[in-house]
Design a protein around this motif. Structure first.
Motif, PDB file in Angstrom:
ATOM      1  N   PRO A   1      10.607  36.603  37.955  1.00 15.07           N
ATOM      2  CA  PRO A   1       9.368  36.361  37.202  1.00 15.07           C
ATOM      3  C   PRO A   1       8.147  36.670  38.058  1.00 15.07           C
ATOM      4  N   ALA A   2       7.183  37.349  37.459  1.00 17.99           N
ATOM      5  CA  ALA A   2       5.957  37.704  38.175  1.00 17.99           C
ATOM      6  C   ALA A   2       4.816  37.753  37.183  1.00 17.99           C
ATOM      7  N   GLY A   3       3.616  37.497  37.660  1.00 16.01           N
ATOM      8  CA  GLY A   3       2.443  37.568  36.793  1.00 16.01           C
ATOM      9  C   GLY A   3       1.471  36.452  37.099  1.00 16.01           C
ATOM     10  N   ARG A   4       0.382  36.448  36.376  1.00 14.71           N
ATOM     11  CA  ARG A   4      -0.669  35.468  36.624  1.00 14.71           C
ATOM     12  C   ARG A   4      -0.344  34.134  35.970  1.00 14.71           C
ATOM     13  N   LEU A   5      -0.772  33.072  36.634  1.00 13.03           N
ATOM     14  CA  LEU A   5      -0.674  31.725  36.087  1.00 13.03           C
ATOM     15  C   LEU A   5      -2.074  31.200  35.817  1.00 13.03           C
ATOM     16  N   GLY A   6      -2.194  30.377  34.793  1.00 12.53           N
ATOM     17  CA  GLY A   6      -3.467  29.744  34.488  1.00 12.53           C
ATOM     18  C   GLY A   6      -3.313  28.235  34.472  1.00 12.53           C
ATOM     19  N   LEU A   7      -4.381  27.546  34.849  1.00 17.32           N
ATOM     20  CA  LEU A   7      -4.382  26.086  34.826  1.00 17.32           C
ATOM     21  C   LEU A   7      -4.742  25.628  33.413  1.00 17.32           C
ATOM     22  N   ASP A   8      -3.779  25.085  32.697  1.00 20.73           N
ATOM     23  CA  ASP A   8      -3.957  24.610  31.329  1.00 20.73           C
ATOM     24  C   ASP A   8      -3.870  23.096  31.350  1.00 20.73           C
ATOM     25  N   GLY A   9      -5.025  22.454  31.370  1.00 20.74           N
ATOM     26  CA  GLY A   9      -5.034  20.998  31.535  1.00 20.74           C
ATOM     27  C   GLY A   9      -4.592  20.637  32.936  1.00 20.74           C
ATOM     28  N   ASN A  10      -3.431  20.003  33.056  1.00 23.97           N
ATOM     29  CA  ASN A  10      -2.926  19.619  34.385  1.00 23.97           C
ATOM     30  C   ASN A  10      -1.632  20.344  34.725  1.00 23.97           C
ATOM     31  N   ARG A  11      -1.368  21.489  34.092  1.00 27.08           N
ATOM     32  CA  ARG A  11      -0.157  22.232  34.404  1.00 27.08           C
ATOM     33  C   ARG A  11      -0.454  23.719  34.499  1.00 27.08           C
ATOM     34  N   LEU A  12       0.380  24.424  35.254  1.00 25.62           N
ATOM     35  CA  LEU A  12       0.276  25.866  35.376  1.00 25.62           C
ATOM     36  C   LEU A  12       1.170  26.530  34.344  1.00 25.62           C
ATOM     37  N   VAL A  13       0.617  27.499  33.623  1.00 30.16           N
ATOM     38  CA  VAL A  13       1.383  28.204  32.596  1.00 30.16           C
ATOM     39  C   VAL A  13       1.200  29.707  32.791  1.00 30.16           C
ATOM     40  N   PRO A  14       2.192  30.519  32.420  1.00 28.25           N
ATOM     41  CA  PRO A  14       2.035  31.974  32.503  1.00 28.25           C
ATOM     42  C   PRO A  14       0.945  32.450  31.545  1.00 28.25           C
ATOM     43  N   LEU A  15       0.031  33.280  32.031  1.00 29.91           N
ATOM     44  CA  LEU A  15      -1.046  33.757  31.169  1.00 29.91           C
ATOM     45  C   LEU A  15      -0.530  34.682  30.079  1.00 29.91           C
ATOM     46  N   GLY A  16       0.640  35.281  30.303  1.00 26.85           N
ATOM     47  CA  GLY A  16       1.238  36.111  29.265  1.00 26.85           C
ATOM     48  C   GLY A  16       2.261  35.388  28.422  1.00 26.85           C
ATOM     49  N   GLY A  17       2.360  34.065  28.575  1.00 28.53           N
ATOM     50  CA  GLY A  17       3.366  33.287  27.876  1.00 28.53           C
ATOM     51  C   GLY A  17       2.992  32.965  26.432  1.00 28.53           C
ATOM     52  N   THR A  18       3.944  32.348  25.753  1.00 27.10           N
ATOM     53  CA  THR A  18       3.765  32.053  24.330  1.00 27.10           C
ATOM     54  C   THR A  18       2.592  31.121  24.074  1.00 27.10           C
TER      55      THR A  18
END
Length: 378
Positions: A260-277
Motif C-alpha cells: 500500500p502506498a499513497g497519501r494519508l489525511g487526518l480525518d478527525g482523530n484518525r489517518l485515512v487514505p486520501l484515495g479511499g472510499t
C-alpha cells in the motif's frame, strides 16, 4: 564543489548493479544549470529594492537557503525564516554540517522590528499552499509579518504542474497589496535541482549500470527515462510506481510484490487514505448530496406505511414538497411492479428502490447523490 566525475567513473569500473535515477527533467535538453549563477542573480535583484524583500522557495532546498543568505549579506540585510518547515530544515541542516558559514536566521518576531530596508524574509508557500506563511501574509492574517506597497516577493522556484491556479491566486493577492512580483518567467531566480537530459546521459556514461530504475516523476517521465537509459546502452530497465517491490538480486531483477502506498489525511482523530472510499464518498456528498429512503413492508412485500425520503444538500427542506411526493410515488411504483417472489427478497427490493430513487433524482434535479435504503419488515 562540483561533482567528482572521476570518482563516478571509478565506481563504474568496479561494476554497478543498478542506478536509481531522477526522471523529473528527462524531457529538458541540456543541463539544469548552476546554483552559483542563481546566487549572483539574487544578489543583483535584492539590491534593486529599497523596501522589504521576501523570497519564497522550497524549504528542502538548503543550497537556495544559503544563496538567499549570501544575497542578503551582500545587500546589508538580515534573513528571517517565516514558516515552520523552513525552521525545521534549517535546524536539520545545521545539525548535519550545512550552513556553517551562514549567520543564524532571525525569528519572525525579530524581523517585524527591523526597518523595511534591512530585512529579507525567507518564506514557505512558493506553490500557493493556502496554509503556508506567504499565503497568510498575502491575506493580511499573519501574526507577525506584513507586506506593503513597494515591497517585493521573489518566487525562487519552479511551478510544479497542477499548482498553477493556486500560485496565480497568491500572486494576484500580493499584487493587490502593491507588491512587486518576480518569478522564473521574468527573471533568473531558479535552477532545478533535478538533472536534465544531458546530465542523465553523462551519469550513465560514467556509471554504466546493468539496470536502470527511473524514479521521481509522472509515468511519462519514467517511461522516457527508461528509453534514454536503453539509448545509453544500459542492458535493462524497470519502470515502477510507488508501492512496487523490486528484487535486484539474486537472479534476474524484477517486480515481486506491491505494498500500500499513497497519501494519508487526518480525518478527525484518525489517518485515512486520501484515495479511499471514505474520502471519495465525502467528495461525492459535497458535489451531489445524499438521499435516504425508508420503506416498511410486510412479509409478502406489500407497502404498509408511506415511504419516507430524506434528501440532504439538494432541496430546501422548507420549500415545495413536489419533489418529495414524486420520489415517494416512484418508490411505491417500483415496489408494486416487482414480481411477487422478488418482493420477499430484501436485497432485490433495496436495489430496485435505490435505482428508482436515483433515476428520479437525476431526472428532476440533474444529480446522482449517494443513496441509502432502509428496509423494515413487519
Amino acid at each position: 564543489p562540483v561533482a567528482d566525475e572521476a570518482a563516478l567513473r571509478r565506481v563504474g569500473e568496479e561494476g554497478v548493479l543498478a542506478l536509481i535515477g531522477d526522471s523529473t527533467n528527462v524531457f529538458r535538453p541540456g543541463e539544469a544549470g548552476s546554483e552559483a549563477a542563481v546566487r549572483e542573480s539574487l544578489i543583483q535583484l535584492v539590491g534593486q529594492f529599497d523596501d522589504r524583500v521576501a523570497v519564497a522557495c522550497f524549504a528542502s532546498n538548503i543550497a537556495r537557503l544559503e544563496s538567499v543568505a549570501v544575497a542578503a549579506e551582500a545587500n546589508d540585510r538580515r534573513v528571517a525564516l517565516v514558516g515552520r518547515s523552513l525552521r525545521r530544515m534549517d535546524e536539520a541542516a545545521r545539525e548535519n554540517g550545512y550552513l556553517r558559514d551562514t549567520r543564524p536566521f532571525l525569528s519572525e518576531d525579530a524581523a517585524a522590528d527591523l526597518p523595511r530596508d534591512e530585512v529579507l524574509l525567507l518564506c514557505t508557500g512558493s506553490q500557493g499552499e493556502p496554509r503556508a506563511a506567504l499565503a497568510r501574509i498575502a491575506q493580511n492574517n499573519h501574526p507577525s509579518i506584513v507586506l506593503e506597497e513597494g515591497d517585493a516577493v521573489i518566487f525562487s522556484s519552479r511551478i510544479i504542474p497542477g499548482n498553477e491556479k493556486a500560485i496565480g491566486r497568491l500572486q494576484n493577492q500580493l499584487v493587490r497589496l502593491g507588491v512587486h512580483i518576480l518569478t522564473e518567467q521574468t527573471h533568473f531566480v531558479h535552477v532545478s535541482g533535478h538533472p536534465a537530459r544531458d546530465e542523465l546521459a553523462r551519469m550513465y556514461a560514467h556509471v554504466r549500470p546493468r539496470l536502470a530504475i527511473p524514479v521521481h516523476g509522472e509515468m511519462r517521465h519514467l517511461v522516457e527515462h527508461a528509453k534514454l537509459a536503453r539509448d545509453c546502452q544500459v542492458p535493462a530497465s524497470l519502470v515502477v510506481e510507488n508501492g512496487t517491490v523490486v528484487r535486484l538480486a539474486p537472479g534476474e531483477p524484477g517486480v515481486i510484490d506491491k505494498v500500500p502506498a499513497g497519501r494519508l489525511g487526518l480525518d478527525g482523530n484518525r489517518l485515512v487514505p486520501l484515495g479511499g472510499t471514505a474520502v471519495r464518498d465525502r467528495q461525492r456528498l459535497v458535489d451531489n448530496g445524499a438521499a435516504v429512503a425508508t420503506l416498511v413492508l410486510d412479509r409478502a412485500g406489500r407497502i404498509v406505511a408511506e415511504p419516507v425520503v430524506t434528501v440532504h444538500g439538494l432541496i430546501d427542506p422548507d420549500g415545495d414538497d413536489a419533489i418529495g411526493a414524486a420520489l415517494r410515488g416512484a418508490l411505491r411504483n417500483a415496489v408494486d411492479q416487482m414480481p411477487p417472489g422478488s418482493k420477499r427478497d430484501d436485497g432485490a427490493v433495496r436495489e430496485v428502490v435505490r435505482s428508482a430513487l436515483r433515476r428520479t433524482l437525476k431526472s428532476d434535479l440533474g444529480r446522482r447523490p449517494i443513496t441509502d435504503i432502509h428496509l423494515v419488515r413487519i
